[in-house]
Design a protein around this motif. Sequence first.
Motif, short mmCIF file in Angstrom:
data_model
loop_
_atom_site.label_atom_id
_atom_site.label_comp_id
_atom_site.label_asym_id
_atom_site.label_seq_id
_atom_site.Cartn_x
_atom_site.Cartn_y
_atom_site.Cartn_z
N ARG A 37 28.07 41.36 54.19
CA ARG A 37 29.13 40.46 54.35
C ARG A 37 28.97 39.55 55.82
NH1 ARG A 37 29.38 39.22 49.88
NH2 ARG A 37 31.44 38.21 49.88
N SER A 38 28.15 39.51 56.26
CA SER A 38 27.92 38.60 57.68
C SER A 38 27.53 37.27 57.34
CB SER A 38 27.25 39.47 58.66
OG SER A 38 28.14 40.91 59.17
N ARG A 154 28.65 38.13 62.39
CA ARG A 154 30.20 37.61 62.24
C ARG A 154 31.04 38.37 62.79
NH1 ARG A 154 32.33 37.23 56.05
NH2 ARG A 154 34.08 35.73 56.28
N GLY A 156 33.49 40.86 63.38
CA GLY A 156 33.63 42.09 62.52
C GLY A 156 34.86 42.27 61.73
N ASP A 158 36.48 40.12 60.16
CA ASP A 158 36.39 39.37 58.87
C ASP A 158 35.16 40.09 58.01
OD1 ASP A 158 37.92 36.94 58.75
OD2 ASP A 158 36.63 35.77 60.16
N GLY A 159 34.26 40.44 58.71
CA GLY A 159 33.17 41.25 57.97
C GLY A 159 33.93 42.41 57.27
N SER A 162 35.90 41.46 54.16
CA SER A 162 35.51 40.78 53.03
C SER A 162 34.48 41.95 52.32
CB SER A 162 34.27 39.93 53.48
OG SER A 162 33.46 39.31 52.33
N ALA A 163 33.96 42.84 53.17
CA ALA A 163 33.18 44.23 52.63
C ALA A 163 34.08 44.89 51.89
CB ALA A 163 32.44 44.85 53.67
N TYR A 184 33.78 50.37 59.82
CA TYR A 184 32.93 49.13 59.88
C TYR A 184 32.99 48.92 61.34
CZ TYR A 184 31.05 44.67 58.52
OH TYR A 184 30.49 43.18 58.38
N TRP A 188 29.34 48.14 63.09
CA TRP A 188 29.26 47.00 63.66
C TRP A 188 28.79 46.88 65.15
CZ3 TRP A 188 31.97 43.79 67.33
CH2 TRP A 188 31.77 42.45 67.31
N TYR A 209 27.98 33.60 62.75
CA TYR A 209 28.36 32.92 61.66
C TYR A 209 29.70 31.75 61.85
CZ TYR A 209 30.96 32.79 56.91
OH TYR A 209 31.55 32.68 55.50
#
Length: 306
Positions: A37-38, A154, A156, A158-159, A162-163, A184, A188, A209
């Motif tokens: 999700r990056s 991205r 991390g 936000d990643g 989203s993930a 995560y 990351w 990103y």
Amino acid sequence: MYRPSPGRRRSRMSRDLQAEQQVLSRLPTFFVGGLPRSGTTWVQQLLNAHPQVVCLGESHFFNDLAAGLARVAQGYAKRRAEGQNTWAPTVRGPVERTMYPVFRAAFVALVQENLEGGNPEDLVAIGEKTPDNLMLLHRIWTIFPSARFINVIRDGRDGAVSAYIRFRSKLPESMTQLDYARAYAEGWEKRIREARELAKGRSYLEVRYEDLHADADAQSARLFSFLGADSSPETVRKAIETASFEKLSGGRKRGQEDPASHYRRGEVGGWAAVLSPAEVEAFEAVAGPMMDTLGYARAADKARSA
């Protein structure tokens, strides 16, 4: 995927497949990877919208096709060593390192199958995007020593958000968002650090990103130049329009969320409205130093500057 102009499309019957393979095998090769999700899909679509570039979608070439070919060779070598169904002097099977030219030929065949009628003579680079490529850099550069690599990074936080939303149904029921944010963060930090170490002396490019959001023209031109492709303003603008969030998401504007879509929201900084202070603290406790290195402000720093 790469689409030639209508006048340049060629039918399979009219193509000289062997000549195509010879042309493709001489082209520079690149791979795209990143944390889940990056924004790797956005970068893949952007690169593939360039008329001189083929960037395949998520083919899992290294961890599926190449790995499968390696298993076939290993099985053959084992059967020959055991003399299965053999009543006369036999042969030694190939070891993996002697299979590298086969892997490279397999990648060319994969690209060729996905040319969509395009002419290889128009291309300057061929590549593929699978997020897990980031974890396979040693293998990539062993098989393709001169390959170029694009690491999509991205924030991390936000990643992680989203993930977690995207993969929630596949995670253990007991895994909370706090647990996932911590896990995560560990991945990351580790993967980016290891990629940077392995990339020393290699053709390696990081693209954030957030920078693509802030200045898509400049970052797209930077990506195209890295691959040796035309980076003129007109070419850049057409590629950006083709790979826009609105087109990829079926008409939604950035910020309009569809949790079921691969293109969920397309927004920067959404973590601040989703993660709790404890979840942010857990992420930054692990990944804080790497965030500093990459220029991502920690929550406490944001609060002080507000």
